[in-house]
Enzyme design. Structure first.
Site, PDB file in Angstrom:
ATOM      1  N   GLY A  13       0.771  -1.234   0.000  1.00 50.20           N
ATOM      2  CA  GLY A  13       0.000   0.000   0.000  1.00 50.20           C
ATOM      3  C   GLY A  13       0.804   1.285   0.000  1.00 50.20           C
ATOM      4  CB  SER A  14       4.203   2.276  -1.100  1.00 51.76           C
ATOM      5  OG  SER A  14       4.223   2.022  -2.482  1.00 51.76           O
ATOM      6  NE  ARG A  66     -14.013 -11.679 -13.157  1.00 56.01           N
ATOM      7  CZ  ARG A  66     -13.328 -11.319 -14.246  1.00 56.01           C
ATOM      8  NH1 ARG A  66     -12.026 -11.476 -14.282  1.00 56.01           N
ATOM      9  NH2 ARG A  66     -13.958 -10.847 -15.290  1.00 56.01           N
ATOM     10  CG  MET A  91      -1.625  -7.387  -6.957  1.00 56.47           C
ATOM     11  SD  MET A  91      -1.003  -6.314  -8.280  1.00 56.47           S
ATOM     12  CE  MET A  91      -0.079  -7.494  -9.224  1.00 56.47           C
ATOM     13  CG  HIS A 110       0.173  -0.786 -15.869  1.00 60.39           C
ATOM     14  ND1 HIS A 110      -0.082  -2.080 -15.476  1.00 60.39           N
ATOM     15  CD2 HIS A 110       1.013  -0.862 -16.939  1.00 60.39           C
ATOM     16  CE1 HIS A 110       0.578  -2.903 -16.282  1.00 60.39           C
ATOM     17  NE2 HIS A 110       1.251  -2.200 -17.175  1.00 60.39           N
TER      18      HIS A 110
HETATM   19  C1  GRF Z   1       3.589  -0.793  -7.651  1.00 57.46           C
HETATM   20  O1  GRF Z   1       4.672  -1.059  -8.519  1.00 57.46           O
HETATM   21  C2  GRF Z   1       2.392  -0.377  -8.493  1.00 57.46           C
HETATM   22  O2  GRF Z   1       2.782   0.233  -9.706  1.00 57.46           O
HETATM   23  C3  GRF Z   1       1.719  -1.659  -8.772  1.00 57.46           C
HETATM   24  O3  GRF Z   1       1.841  -2.406  -7.557  1.00 57.46           O
HETATM   25  C4  GRF Z   1       3.143  -2.108  -6.989  1.00 57.46           C
HETATM   26  C5  GRF Z   1       3.076  -2.064  -5.477  1.00 57.46           C
HETATM   27  O4  GRF Z   1       2.285  -0.981  -5.124  1.00 57.46           O
HETATM   28  N1  GRF Z   1       0.350  -1.443  -9.172  1.00 57.46           N
HETATM   29  P1  GRF Z   1       1.997  -0.573  -3.566  1.00 57.46           P
HETATM   30  O5  GRF Z   1       3.330  -0.378  -2.880  1.00 57.46           O
HETATM   31  O6  GRF Z   1       1.234  -1.732  -2.932  1.00 57.46           O
HETATM   32  O7  GRF Z   1       1.220   0.684  -3.674  1.00 57.46           O
END
Ligand code: GRF
Length: 198
Positions: A13-14, A66, A91, A110
């Site tokens: 989640g960064s 789904r 994801m 992306h």
């Molecule tokens: C990042 O590279 C983002 O571009 C992709 O997932 C990766 C991890 O993202 N969608 P985060 O640190 O969980 O936000």
């Protein structure tokens, strides 16, 4: 009117954290929910620490169904009543029916310069292609994977010695700059693309 933003995550989640921290002061939006498909996602604790309500809709609880997963996801989002949904390291591929119900209100980041390298392993593919530049894209989510209208891009040079992991690490700070800039503009009703980087 302040826009309500839900953020969907699957991992650390960064990007979510960068988005949440950006929504202060005169920013036209505020975070109302961080939701993960994985109960073990590290981003859930980060969101709670930032005072944002969290929720989990565990895709494993729906095995291969789904439609049932997306119905549960939709119900959880209806509770939060978001005006905008940001996918941030989320994801799971969302089906056309789910996207139709939130059409025009879902953004995604992306890690490639779309339309290059839709799908996975984008850093390795850019290196294999010998690209001079790499970067990330924020786009509107449509039923076609990684294919919606581009709302912003950040670009950086590929350097000698770059590996997929080094590229990913060097790209992340650009993601953390781009996504909040796009969200602020999008929440204000401005859809002009944000272009950052060398
Ligand atoms: C990042 O590279 C983002 O571009 C992709 O997932 C990766 C991890 O993202 N969608 P985060 O640190 O969980 O936000």
């Amino acid at each position: 009117m302040t826009k309500r933003v839900a953020i969907l995550i699957s991992g650390g989640g960064s990007n979510m954290e960068a988005l949440v921290r950006s929504m202060t002061g005169d920013h036209p939006a505020r975070p109302v929910l961080v939701l993960s498909n994985d109960p073990a996602a590290g981003g859930l604790a980060k969101a709670a620490g930032l005072g944002v309500p969290t929720a989990v809709v565990d895709h494993k609880a729906y095995s291969k169904d789904r439609a049932a997963f997306e119905a549960a996801l939709h119900a959880a989002l209806l509770d939060a009543q978001p005006d905008i949904i940001c996918l941030a390291g989320f994801m799971r591929i969302l089906g056309a029916e789910f996207i139709r119900q939130w059409d025009g209100r879902i953004l995604n980041i992306h890690p490639s310069l779309l339309p290059k390298y839709r799908g996975l392993h984008t850093h390795a593919r850019a290196l294999e292609a010998g690209d001079t530049y790499h970067g990330c894209t924020v786009h509107e989510v449509t039923a076609a994977l990684d294919d919606g209208p581009v709302l912003g891009q950040a670009r950086m040079r590929v350097l000698p010695g770059d590996t997929p992991d080094i590229l990913a690490a060097r790209l992340l700070p650009l993601e953390h700059a781009l996504y909040p800039a796009v969200l602020r503009r999008f929440a204000a009703g401005d859809r002009r693309p944000v272009m950052l980087g060398g």
